[in-house]
Design an enzyme around this catalytic site. Sequence first.
Site, PDB file in Angstrom:
ATOM      1  N   LYS A  33      -8.690 -11.472   0.463  1.00 39.75           N
ATOM      2  CA  LYS A  33      -8.444 -10.148   1.056  1.00 39.75           C
ATOM      3  C   LYS A  33      -8.865  -9.046   0.087  1.00 39.75           C
ATOM      4  CE  LYS A  33      -4.241  -8.107   1.612  1.00 39.75           C
ATOM      5  NZ  LYS A  33      -4.327  -6.652   1.347  1.00 39.75           N
ATOM      6  N   ASP A  61      -9.333  -5.300   4.368  1.00 38.67           N
ATOM      7  CA  ASP A  61      -8.063  -4.657   4.734  1.00 38.67           C
ATOM      8  C   ASP A  61      -8.192  -3.144   4.559  1.00 38.67           C
ATOM      9  OD1 ASP A  61      -5.425  -4.333   5.446  1.00 38.67           O
ATOM     10  OD2 ASP A  61      -4.602  -5.044   3.536  1.00 38.67           O
ATOM     11  N   LYS A  63      -7.364  -0.897   7.030  1.00 40.27           N
ATOM     12  CA  LYS A  63      -6.323  -0.219   7.830  1.00 40.27           C
ATOM     13  C   LYS A  63      -6.848   1.093   8.428  1.00 40.27           C
ATOM     14  CE  LYS A  63      -2.257  -2.262   5.614  1.00 40.27           C
ATOM     15  NZ  LYS A  63      -2.776  -2.904   4.392  1.00 40.27           N
ATOM     16  N   ASP A  66      -7.947   6.449  13.142  1.00 30.13           N
ATOM     17  CA  ASP A  66      -8.595   7.740  13.422  1.00 30.13           C
ATOM     18  C   ASP A  66      -8.878   7.808  14.920  1.00 30.13           C
ATOM     19  OD1 ASP A  66     -10.152  10.171  13.130  1.00 30.13           O
ATOM     20  OD2 ASP A  66     -10.510   9.577  11.051  1.00 30.13           O
ATOM     21  N   THR A 116       5.651  -2.593   6.393  1.00 33.86           N
ATOM     22  CA  THR A 116       6.946  -3.111   5.930  1.00 33.86           C
ATOM     23  C   THR A 116       7.571  -2.201   4.884  1.00 33.86           C
ATOM     24  OG1 THR A 116       5.686  -4.534   4.471  1.00 33.86           O
ATOM     25  CG2 THR A 116       6.571  -5.545   6.445  1.00 33.86           C
ATOM     26  N   ARG A 207       0.319 -11.694  -5.851  1.00 35.63           N
ATOM     27  CA  ARG A 207       0.768 -11.939  -7.222  1.00 35.63           C
ATOM     28  C   ARG A 207       1.286 -13.347  -7.524  1.00 35.63           C
ATOM     29  NH1 ARG A 207       4.049  -6.525  -6.937  1.00 35.63           N
ATOM     30  NH2 ARG A 207       4.000  -7.252  -4.777  1.00 35.63           N
TER      31      ARG A 207
END
Length: 237
Positions: A33, A61, A63, A66, A116, A207
């Site tokens: 990603k 990614d 996002k 518009d 989230t 991570r």
Amino acid sequence: MRPAPIAVALDAPDLETAAHWASLVTPHVSTVKIGLELYLRYGPEVIASIRGASGVQVFLDLKLHDIPNTVEGAARAVARLRPAILTVHAGGGPAMISAAVEALPATQIAAVTVLTSLSEADLERVGIAGPSEDAVRRMSAMAVGAGAQALVCSPREVATVRAEVGPDITLITPGIRPAGAESQDQARIATPEQALADGADLLVIGRPITGAADPGAAAAGIAAALRRTLADSDRAV
Ligand code: C5P
């Protein structure tokens, strides 16, 4: 052996580190990603550097959010990069989602439902009243109705979303932590095995893999655990 349904989040400060991580994990995982930080710093060339000769799937990614015409143009602009997955915000509405889907027929458009990072109080302040799970369910149904083939949601909501949208939509969940791992800043977490059991198709993991002393070994370990879960449940990847 088939790579495991994991998208490793290459949240690196520089391209060399991201490409190094990618080379270590790609034997074990299906997807990497690339997020806004790397993409905005290095531009589209980052994709070729990361993909290398490996053929790993790229999850872009970005996002997008518009008006439909602008998102359509942005989606066309990344078509030559052949991302397997591109994210848009479900909050952009059905016409915007459809515009992205039509502009990129060879890419899965994944709609991000509710971030989230937003608490229920934050959601109310931006005009979304009621439990966040209801908002996630409504936005999922809307996005799928507009043509989205994938949704991004937290592991806490994945079972609800699966029940709402049926088996054919790809559900992508961040907030994954192997048992015993540090949760860091993630609040709604699940183990990889639990997220799969609840209906997730692709697990975003950063991570716990990239912060390990040996990212390749960490990816291999989680991939092996997932293969056992999938074998137990007879699910194809
Ligand atoms: O390091 P960690 O496993 O927490 O990385 C999770 C990745 O998923 C990061 O790239 C983060 O931006 C992304 N993400 C998330 N929560 C969301 C959406 C995306 O953590 N709701």
